[in-house]
Design a protein around this motif. Structure first.
Motif, mmCIF file in Angstrom:
data_model
loop_
_atom_site.group_PDB
_atom_site.id
_atom_site.type_symbol
_atom_site.label_atom_id
_atom_site.label_comp_id
_atom_site.label_asym_id
_atom_site.label_seq_id
_atom_site.Cartn_x
_atom_site.Cartn_y
_atom_site.Cartn_z
ATOM 1 N N GLU A 37 0.837 -1.205 0.000
ATOM 2 C CA GLU A 37 0.000 0.000 0.000
ATOM 3 C C GLU A 37 0.874 1.259 0.000
ATOM 4 N N ALA A 38 1.943 1.210 0.789
ATOM 5 C CA ALA A 38 2.859 2.349 0.860
ATOM 6 C C ALA A 38 3.490 2.625 -0.500
ATOM 7 N N LEU A 39 3.809 1.557 -1.218
ATOM 8 C CA LEU A 39 4.395 1.718 -2.553
ATOM 9 C C LEU A 39 3.452 2.493 -3.470
ATOM 10 N N GLY A 40 2.181 2.170 -3.425
ATOM 11 C CA GLY A 40 1.214 2.888 -4.250
ATOM 12 C C GLY A 40 1.182 4.369 -3.935
ATOM 13 N N ASP A 41 1.214 4.703 -2.646
ATOM 14 C CA ASP A 41 1.200 6.116 -2.266
ATOM 15 C C ASP A 41 2.510 6.808 -2.638
ATOM 16 N N ALA A 42 3.628 6.122 -2.452
ATOM 17 C CA ALA A 42 4.922 6.712 -2.821
ATOM 18 C C ALA A 42 4.967 6.968 -4.331
ATOM 19 N N GLN A 43 4.473 6.015 -5.101
ATOM 20 C CA GLN A 43 4.460 6.188 -6.556
ATOM 21 C C GLN A 43 3.534 7.338 -6.963
ATOM 22 N N GLN A 44 2.410 7.466 -6.283
ATOM 23 C CA GLN A 44 1.504 8.580 -6.585
ATOM 24 C C GLN A 44 2.174 9.909 -6.244
ATOM 25 N N SER A 45 2.928 9.940 -5.171
ATOM 26 C CA SER A 45 3.588 11.193 -4.782
ATOM 27 C C SER A 45 4.577 11.651 -5.848
ATOM 28 N N VAL A 46 5.322 10.707 -6.439
ATOM 29 C CA VAL A 46 6.290 11.114 -7.465
ATOM 30 C C VAL A 46 5.628 11.329 -8.822
ATOM 31 N N ARG A 47 4.448 10.733 -9.038
ATOM 32 C CA ARG A 47 3.698 11.066 -10.261
ATOM 33 C C ARG A 47 3.223 12.517 -10.200
ATOM 34 N N LEU A 48 2.825 12.940 -9.011
ATOM 35 C CA LEU A 48 2.354 14.317 -8.842
ATOM 36 C C LEU A 48 3.500 15.324 -8.879
ATOM 37 N N ASP A 49 4.661 14.911 -8.337
ATOM 38 C CA ASP A 49 5.817 15.816 -8.278
ATOM 39 C C ASP A 49 7.087 14.988 -8.422
ATOM 40 N N ASP A 50 7.592 14.903 -9.644
ATOM 41 C CA ASP A 50 8.773 14.069 -9.912
ATOM 42 C C ASP A 50 10.020 14.567 -9.190
ATOM 43 N N SER A 51 10.004 15.788 -8.692
ATOM 44 C CA SER A 51 11.170 16.320 -7.983
ATOM 45 C C SER A 51 11.089 16.074 -6.472
ATOM 46 N N PHE A 52 10.098 15.326 -6.025
ATOM 47 C CA PHE A 52 9.888 15.040 -4.602
ATOM 48 C C PHE A 52 10.841 13.917 -4.175
ATOM 49 N N VAL A 53 12.001 14.291 -3.659
ATOM 50 C CA VAL A 53 13.066 13.345 -3.331
ATOM 51 C C VAL A 53 12.593 12.307 -2.317
ATOM 52 N N ARG A 54 11.925 12.754 -1.261
ATOM 53 C CA ARG A 54 11.467 11.801 -0.244
ATOM 54 C C ARG A 54 10.496 10.774 -0.832
ATOM 55 N N GLY A 55 9.732 11.169 -1.821
ATOM 56 C CA GLY A 55 8.845 10.216 -2.480
ATOM 57 C C GLY A 55 9.627 9.119 -3.178
ATOM 58 N N HIS A 56 10.707 9.499 -3.864
ATOM 59 C CA HIS A 56 11.553 8.508 -4.535
ATOM 60 C C HIS A 56 12.239 7.598 -3.509
ATOM 61 N N LEU A 57 12.682 8.177 -2.398
ATOM 62 C CA LEU A 57 13.309 7.372 -1.355
ATOM 63 C C LEU A 57 12.325 6.362 -0.776
ATOM 64 N N ARG A 58 11.113 6.808 -0.512
ATOM 65 C CA ARG A 58 10.106 5.902 0.056
ATOM 66 C C ARG A 58 9.708 4.830 -0.955
ATOM 67 N N GLU A 59 9.616 5.223 -2.205
ATOM 68 C CA GLU A 59 9.318 4.235 -3.247
ATOM 69 C C GLU A 59 10.413 3.170 -3.282
ATOM 70 N N GLY A 60 11.666 3.601 -3.239
ATOM 71 C CA GLY A 60 12.776 2.654 -3.256
ATOM 72 C C GLY A 60 12.770 1.723 -2.054
ATOM 73 N N LYS A 61 12.499 2.267 -0.875
ATOM 74 C CA LYS A 61 12.456 1.426 0.329
ATOM 75 C C LYS A 61 11.341 0.392 0.242
ATOM 76 N N CYS A 62 10.211 0.789 -0.314
ATOM 77 C CA CYS A 62 9.104 -0.160 -0.476
ATOM 78 C C CYS A 62 9.492 -1.265 -1.455
ATOM 79 N N HIS A 63 10.069 -0.883 -2.587
ATOM 80 C CA HIS A 63 10.511 -1.888 -3.560
ATOM 81 C C HIS A 63 11.475 -2.871 -2.909
ATOM 82 N N LEU A 64 12.425 -2.349 -2.154
ATOM 83 C CA LEU A 64 13.413 -3.215 -1.520
ATOM 84 C C LEU A 64 12.751 -4.133 -0.498
ATOM 85 N N SER A 65 11.835 -3.617 0.271
ATOM 86 C CA SER A 65 11.130 -4.427 1.265
ATOM 87 C C SER A 65 10.263 -5.498 0.615
#
Length: 102
Positions: free
Chosen positions: A24-52
């Motif tokens: 679920e977190a991955l979906g929200d992280a991906q939505q955050s970077v779709r809305l703002d591709d420059s949102f660094v924390r969104g990319h970090l959270r997306e990466g952590k979810c993928h790794l987990s």
């Protein structure tokens, strides 16, 4: 309440991660970077979810994007190294499995 705000999705992703709900977190992280591709924390959270969730290659891509946006970000640098290490271990395990070296 504000469906166009990337940080709201990023914050909810962080909360879901703390609860161990990585898919679920991955979906929200991906939505955050779709809305703002420059949102660094969104990319970090997306990466952590993928790794987990066991997808080190996708995690590396997310961390790489975070580094493209902020090359001095220490967290992104460390997470990128961690994800690359996991990919290397996966390659070693795959090679050993193919050799039937259990």
């Amino acid at each position: 309440m504000c469906p166009k705000n990337a940080s709201y999705y990023g914050n909810r992703a962080a909360t879901l991660m703390m609860l161990g709900r990585f898919r679920e977190a991955l979906g929200d992280a991906q939505q955050s970077v779709r809305l703002d591709d420059s949102f660094v924390r969104g990319h970090l959270r997306e990466g952590k979810c993928h790794l987990s969730l066991g997808n080190a290659m996708a995690a590396c891509r997310s961390f790489q994007r975070a580094l493209e946006l902020d090359h001095k970000n220490a967290q992104a640098q460390q997470e990128f190294k961690n994800a690359n290490a996991v990919m290397e271990y996966e390659k070693i395990a795959e090679t050993d499995f193919e050799k039937r070296d259990f």
